[in-house]
Design a protein around this motif. Sequence first.
Motif, mmCIF file in Angstrom:
data_model
loop_
_atom_site.group_PDB
_atom_site.id
_atom_site.type_symbol
_atom_site.label_atom_id
_atom_site.label_comp_id
_atom_site.label_asym_id
_atom_site.label_seq_id
_atom_site.Cartn_x
_atom_site.Cartn_y
_atom_site.Cartn_z
ATOM 1 N N LEU A 103 0.862 -1.184 0.000
ATOM 2 C CA LEU A 103 0.000 0.000 0.000
ATOM 3 C C LEU A 103 0.902 1.240 0.000
ATOM 4 O O LEU A 103 1.351 1.701 1.060
ATOM 5 N N PRO A 104 1.207 1.788 -1.184
ATOM 6 C CA PRO A 104 2.204 2.865 -1.268
ATOM 7 C C PRO A 104 1.901 4.064 -0.368
ATOM 8 O O PRO A 104 2.825 4.751 0.056
ATOM 9 N N GLU A 105 0.625 4.333 -0.063
ATOM 10 C CA GLU A 105 0.331 5.513 0.759
ATOM 11 C C GLU A 105 0.367 5.217 2.264
ATOM 12 O O GLU A 105 0.037 6.080 3.083
ATOM 13 N N ALA A 106 0.785 4.017 2.658
ATOM 14 C CA ALA A 106 0.815 3.659 4.091
ATOM 15 C C ALA A 106 1.808 4.535 4.855
ATOM 16 O O ALA A 106 2.854 4.904 4.346
ATOM 17 N N ARG A 107 1.417 4.898 6.102
ATOM 18 C CA ARG A 107 2.286 5.725 6.966
ATOM 19 C C ARG A 107 2.668 4.919 8.213
ATOM 20 O O ARG A 107 1.853 4.140 8.724
ATOM 21 N N THR A 108 3.884 5.177 8.686
ATOM 22 C CA THR A 108 4.376 4.429 9.861
ATOM 23 C C THR A 108 5.043 5.374 10.846
ATOM 24 O O THR A 108 5.843 6.223 10.443
ATOM 25 N N VAL A 109 4.713 5.220 12.125
ATOM 26 C CA VAL A 109 5.461 5.916 13.180
ATOM 27 C C VAL A 109 6.096 4.854 14.078
ATOM 28 O O VAL A 109 5.413 3.959 14.576
ATOM 29 N N LEU A 121 1.425 11.867 10.899
ATOM 30 C CA LEU A 121 1.314 10.622 10.125
ATOM 31 C C LEU A 121 0.223 9.700 10.662
ATOM 32 O O LEU A 121 -0.221 8.785 9.985
ATOM 33 N N ILE A 122 -0.179 9.937 11.905
ATOM 34 C CA ILE A 122 -1.221 9.098 12.509
ATOM 35 C C ILE A 122 -2.456 9.967 12.741
ATOM 36 O O ILE A 122 -2.388 10.982 13.448
ATOM 37 N N ASP A 123 -3.570 9.567 12.125
ATOM 38 C CA ASP A 123 -4.844 10.254 12.306
ATOM 39 C C ASP A 123 -5.645 9.448 13.337
ATOM 40 O O ASP A 123 -6.028 8.304 13.059
ATOM 41 N N PRO A 124 -5.883 10.026 14.526
ATOM 42 C CA PRO A 124 -6.525 9.234 15.584
ATOM 43 C C PRO A 124 -7.957 8.819 15.245
ATOM 44 O O PRO A 124 -8.500 7.901 15.863
ATOM 45 N N ALA A 125 -8.554 9.474 14.243
ATOM 46 C CA ALA A 125 -9.931 9.132 13.886
ATOM 47 C C ALA A 125 -9.992 7.939 12.931
ATOM 48 O O ALA A 125 -11.070 7.406 12.659
ATOM 49 N N ALA A 145 2.897 10.454 18.495
ATOM 50 C CA ALA A 145 2.670 9.856 17.165
ATOM 51 C C ALA A 145 1.718 10.729 16.341
ATOM 52 O O ALA A 145 1.949 10.973 15.159
ATOM 53 N N VAL A 146 0.668 11.222 16.996
ATOM 54 C CA VAL A 146 -0.303 12.076 16.287
ATOM 55 C C VAL A 146 0.379 13.366 15.826
ATOM 56 O O VAL A 146 0.150 13.854 14.722
ATOM 57 N N LYS A 147 1.262 13.877 16.695
ATOM 58 C CA LYS A 147 1.944 15.132 16.386
ATOM 59 C C LYS A 147 2.803 15.053 15.116
ATOM 60 O O LYS A 147 3.038 16.062 14.450
ATOM 61 N N THR A 148 3.246 13.874 14.752
ATOM 62 C CA THR A 148 4.052 13.749 13.519
ATOM 63 C C THR A 148 3.206 14.061 12.286
ATOM 64 O O THR A 148 3.742 14.284 11.201
ATOM 65 N N MET A 206 10.323 8.556 13.402
ATOM 66 C CA MET A 206 10.782 7.881 14.624
ATOM 67 C C MET A 206 10.561 8.824 15.795
ATOM 68 O O MET A 206 10.999 9.980 15.761
ATOM 69 N N VAL A 207 9.886 8.363 16.835
ATOM 70 C CA VAL A 207 9.596 9.207 18.002
ATOM 71 C C VAL A 207 10.151 8.513 19.238
ATOM 72 O O VAL A 207 9.950 7.309 19.424
ATOM 73 N N GLU A 208 10.851 9.263 20.083
ATOM 74 C CA GLU A 208 11.318 8.669 21.339
ATOM 75 C C GLU A 208 10.163 8.705 22.330
ATOM 76 O O GLU A 208 9.557 9.763 22.554
ATOM 77 N N GLY A 209 9.839 7.571 22.903
ATOM 78 C CA GLY A 209 8.724 7.531 23.853
ATOM 79 C C GLY A 209 8.735 6.225 24.614
ATOM 80 O O GLY A 209 9.372 5.254 24.201
ATOM 81 N N ASP A 210 8.024 6.213 25.730
ATOM 82 C CA ASP A 210 8.013 5.042 26.600
ATOM 83 C C ASP A 210 6.599 4.494 26.710
ATOM 84 O O ASP A 210 5.666 5.238 27.046
#
Length: 281
Positions: free
Chosen positions: A120-126, A170-174, A165-168, A150-154
């Motif tokens: 899926l070429p339009e796929a996004r990853t965090v 790339l991730i739409d929480p809806a 992740a949302v802030k990047t 890439m996000v540093e987080g625990d």
Amino acid sequence: MPCVGYDLPEPVYDYHDQRRDEVVAVSDRNPFGLDVNTPNVARIYDYMLGGKDNFAADRKAAEQIVRAFPEAREGVRLNREFLGNAVRHLAGEAGIRQFLDIGAGLPTRDSVHQAAVSVLPEARTVYVDNDPIVCVHGRALLSGVPSAAMVEGDLRSPGEVWAGAVKTGLIDPAEPVAVLLVAVLHFLDDPYAEVAMLRELMAPGSHLVLTHLSSTEERGGDTDKIRKVYAQTASGVVPRGIGKIKEFFGDFEILDSGRFISPGALRRFEILGWAGVGRKG
Ligand SMILES: C[S@@+](CC[C@H](N)C(=O)[O-])C[C@H]1O[C@@H](n2cnc3c(N)ncnc32)[C@H](O)[C@@H]1O
């Protein structure tokens, strides 16, 4: 910063930085507190996968694990196979366009974002990891890749991980998301509330992909040896029974694992761990 992937020369001396014209203490060369003498879970795993981003202490720990559990080497390879198959299935057949990989680890061949865009070429990853060195590697690998970050987080702070992740962008929480908790939950003492919070945040139609080191009565002695090896790391390890592992899915529907891994490979993987995918209704 020391170069990950090579042993530091022994002994390590302070050195004269010609550009700054001053003597730099070894600790100053080590802005992330990189301790090459303490085995590290990401680097042990990297070594088991045949990677180069590890030090002597990591390799020693990995060899101790393999002595206790000779199946471990194949187990980590099967873990990656399951992960790749699950991502390709979710991107290709389940309509998932965004992936949140928590406890992503050091870059290996067949990364999640590559598996996702291959179908899926339009796929996004965090990617998220709490190890700063993993994050440095991840950012270097992803520079120039607009569909991944890439996000540093625990994982112990799931709200912050989600917000990061949302802030990047790339991730739409809806939108449905695949949250990947692959070979990470066994490094946490009691992460049930944290995983429940993530399940709550995920939109309907989302999927949770999970693999976990299991504990069985037959291999109890060998599992104890693995526990002792990981006790040398910052986190330790907590193998769980399959019933306890499945509890991480809450009320998600657990899908048939046969979709993601061949029955033979699954049987061999189950000597060491459990792998599954759940769907939020
Ligand atoms: C064994 S590696 C698994 C890598 C990858 N998920 C895979 O299965 O191929 C575990 C990773 O989880 C990370 N990790 C451990 N505890 C974590 C936490 N509390 N939050 C985020 N990452 C964590 C480690 O730094 C390491 O990179």
